[in-house]
Enzyme design. Structure first.
Site, PDB file in Angstrom:
ATOM      1  N   LYS A  45       0.796  -1.239   0.000  1.00 26.37           N
ATOM      2  CA  LYS A  45       0.000   0.000   0.000  1.00 26.37           C
ATOM      3  C   LYS A  45       0.826   1.285   0.000  1.00 26.37           C
ATOM      4  CE  LYS A  45      -3.420  -1.046  -0.623  1.00 26.37           C
ATOM      5  NZ  LYS A  45      -3.826  -1.762  -1.863  1.00 26.37           N
ATOM      6  N   HIS A 110       6.605  -7.477  -2.447  1.00 23.14           N
ATOM      7  CA  HIS A 110       6.503  -6.800  -1.149  1.00 23.14           C
ATOM      8  C   HIS A 110       7.507  -7.391  -0.162  1.00 23.14           C
ATOM      9  CE1 HIS A 110       3.060  -4.516  -2.294  1.00 23.14           C
ATOM     10  NE2 HIS A 110       2.199  -5.500  -2.297  1.00 23.14           N
ATOM     11  N   ARG A 132       6.086   4.952   1.892  1.00 20.59           N
ATOM     12  CA  ARG A 132       4.993   5.891   2.203  1.00 20.59           C
ATOM     13  C   ARG A 132       4.970   6.092   3.708  1.00 20.59           C
ATOM     14  NH1 ARG A 132      -1.356   4.802   0.472  1.00 20.59           N
ATOM     15  NH2 ARG A 132      -2.031   6.983   0.699  1.00 20.59           N
ATOM     16  N   SER A 140      -4.293   2.838   4.680  1.00 21.34           N
ATOM     17  CA  SER A 140      -4.549   2.229   3.375  1.00 21.34           C
ATOM     18  C   SER A 140      -4.567   0.704   3.486  1.00 21.34           C
ATOM     19  CB  SER A 140      -3.469   2.692   2.390  1.00 21.34           C
ATOM     20  OG  SER A 140      -3.703   2.157   1.118  1.00 21.34           O
TER      21      SER A 140
HETATM   22  S1  PPS Z   1      -0.705  -2.893  -3.271  1.00 21.42           S
HETATM   23  O1  PPS Z   1      -1.961  -3.661  -3.109  1.00 21.42           O
HETATM   24  O2  PPS Z   1       0.221  -3.116  -2.136  1.00 21.42           O
HETATM   25  O3  PPS Z   1      -0.055  -3.139  -4.547  1.00 21.42           O
HETATM   26  O4  PPS Z   1      -1.174  -1.372  -3.186  1.00 21.42           O
HETATM   27  P1  PPS Z   1      -0.326  -0.108  -3.649  1.00 21.42           P
HETATM   28  O5  PPS Z   1      -0.505   0.084  -5.093  1.00 21.42           O
HETATM   29  O6  PPS Z   1       1.059  -0.193  -3.115  1.00 21.42           O
HETATM   30  O7  PPS Z   1      -1.027   1.072  -2.858  1.00 21.42           O
HETATM   31  C1  PPS Z   1      -2.350   1.461  -3.071  1.00 21.42           C
HETATM   32  C2  PPS Z   1      -2.457   2.888  -2.583  1.00 21.42           C
HETATM   33  O8  PPS Z   1      -1.854   3.756  -3.574  1.00 21.42           O
HETATM   34  C3  PPS Z   1      -2.848   4.660  -4.029  1.00 21.42           C
HETATM   35  N1  PPS Z   1      -2.617   5.015  -5.425  1.00 21.42           N
HETATM   36  C4  PPS Z   1      -2.422   6.272  -5.840  1.00 21.42           C
HETATM   37  N2  PPS Z   1      -2.331   7.433  -5.162  1.00 21.42           N
HETATM   38  C5  PPS Z   1      -2.162   8.568  -5.882  1.00 21.42           C
HETATM   39  N3  PPS Z   1      -2.082   8.574  -7.235  1.00 21.42           N
HETATM   40  C6  PPS Z   1      -2.148   7.437  -7.957  1.00 21.42           C
HETATM   41  N4  PPS Z   1      -2.078   7.478  -9.272  1.00 21.42           N
HETATM   42  C7  PPS Z   1      -2.319   6.220  -7.244  1.00 21.42           C
HETATM   43  N5  PPS Z   1      -2.453   4.919  -7.618  1.00 21.42           N
HETATM   44  C8  PPS Z   1      -2.625   4.197  -6.495  1.00 21.42           C
HETATM   45  C9  PPS Z   1      -4.161   3.931  -3.797  1.00 21.42           C
HETATM   46  O9  PPS Z   1      -5.251   4.802  -3.862  1.00 21.42           O
HETATM   47  C10 PPS Z   1      -3.914   3.345  -2.420  1.00 21.42           C
HETATM   48  O10 PPS Z   1      -3.877   4.353  -1.399  1.00 21.42           O
HETATM   49  P2  PPS Z   1      -5.155   4.789  -0.534  1.00 21.42           P
HETATM   50  O11 PPS Z   1      -4.610   5.705   0.519  1.00 21.42           O
HETATM   51  O12 PPS Z   1      -5.719   3.541   0.052  1.00 21.42           O
HETATM   52  O13 PPS Z   1      -6.070   5.491  -1.475  1.00 21.42           O
END
Ligand code: PPS
Length: 296
Positions: A45, A110, A132, A140
């Site tokens: 996340k 991960h 993050r 998240s």
């Molecule tokens: S995972 O399942 O571990 O692969 O998830 P991951 O992609 O690492 O994290 C998901 C969070 O990243 C946010 N996200 C973004 N934020 C801003 N801009 C863009 N383009 C973007 N793409 C993914 C996503 O919304 C999740 O964060 P939260 O805080 O839950 O919204």
């Protein structure tokens, strides 16, 4: 997948893991990396999907329209260590990586740094680590665990927060994960460290730094196309990046593309939880030079 049992956590060489990330362990450890493979490593996340899509567009955005329109990002950038048992669809990330038709291969993990298959180091592969801030990261992760059958039941928010601080989440203690990778930077030069908060602040600037690490010079038009394509709103609308086609996720409980903000933790932490978190953080990070921003 809909009947996939929620896994439980267990201690795996000092790190909390579930069977879906350890069942294929020997195979994953024997993975044969190629020198041009690019590994995207994160604590869950922290921005994996975002950086994966940036890389995918940089390398392949102009090469195959059909792929962009029909192949979900989680197939283009497979999740190396995941392994779903035969009765629920038999899926192994490692096999997916090995069947990728593209060069370079983009690979998601991960794993904490000490669990990375040794061929990545032997082949001197480029690695992009995304970190993050812990407060937004745990929020998240909590919502993700609510909606994802591959993850353990999260329980209540306050119980979840406590577990997070004890390292009782899949892939272990956040603090150890980020510190382990941060320290690796000292001895491994092909590691590019990125921060989610920096990407929110100025996506173009962070793409430029990433490109310079990759030795990649997109045209100004391509650069703009990537910046537009990877905005939160475009990725949320794009069925190839919003995980709407993935099984085992209940997006009605919480969407995968949830908020995409810095500072959402303020809507979740009580004052007491924040104080307790800060105290624990100070202890765990006292020997670290890593600095995070919890607001912009
Ligand atoms: S995972 O399942 O571990 O692969 O998830 P991951 O992609 O690492 O994290 C998901 C969070 O990243 C946010 N996200 C973004 N934020 C801003 N801009 C863009 N383009 C973007 N793409 C993914 C996503 O919304 C999740 O964060 P939260 O805080 O839950 O919204």
């Amino acid at each position: 997948m809909e009947n996939l049992p929620r896994p439980t956590l267990f201690d795996f060489h000092g790190v909390s893991m579930t069977r879906y990330f350890t069942d294929n362990w020997d195979n994953v450890q024997n993975f044969q990396a190629r020198p041009d493979d690019i590994l995207v490593a994160t604590f869950p996340k922290a921005g994996t999907t975002w950086v994966s899509y940036i890389l995918d567009l940089l390398y392949f955005g102009n090469t195959c329209e059909e792929r962009q329109a029909t192949v979900p990002l989680y197939h283009r950038v497979p999740f190396l260590e995941i392994s779903i048992p035969a009765e629920f669809g038999a899926y192994a990330g490692k096999d997916q990586v090995n069947s990728l038709p593209t060069t370079p291969r983009l690979i998601k993990t991960h794993l904490p740094v000490q669990f990375i298959p040794k061929s990545f180091w032997e082949q001197n592969c480029r690695i992009v680590y995304v970190a993050r801030n812990a407060k937004d990261n745990v929020v998240s992760y909590f919502h993700f665990d609510r909606m994802n059958r591959v993850q353990p039941e999260p329980g209540t928010w306050s119980a979840y927060l406590q577990s997070f601080l004890e390292g009782k989440c899949a892939f272990g203690l956040w603090h150890d994960h980020v510190n382990g990778w941060w320290e690796k930077k000292e001895t491994y030069s092909k590691l590019h460290f990125m921060f989610y908060e920096d990407m929110v602040e100025d996506t173009g600037r962070e793409i430029d730094k990433l490109c310079s690490f990759l030795g990649f010079s997109p045209t100004p038009e391509d650069r703009e196309k990537v910046i537009t394509g990877v905005s939160f709103d475009s990725m949320k609308k794009n069925n190839m990046t919003n995980y709407s086609t993935a099984q085992g996720l209940d997006q009605k409980v919480s969407p995968f593309m949830r908020k995409g903000k810095v500072g959402d933790w303020k809507n979740h932490f009580t004052v007491a939880q924040n104080e307790m978190f800060d105290e624990h953080y100070k202890q765990k990070m006292k020997n670290s030079t890593l600095q995070f921003r919890c607001e912009l």
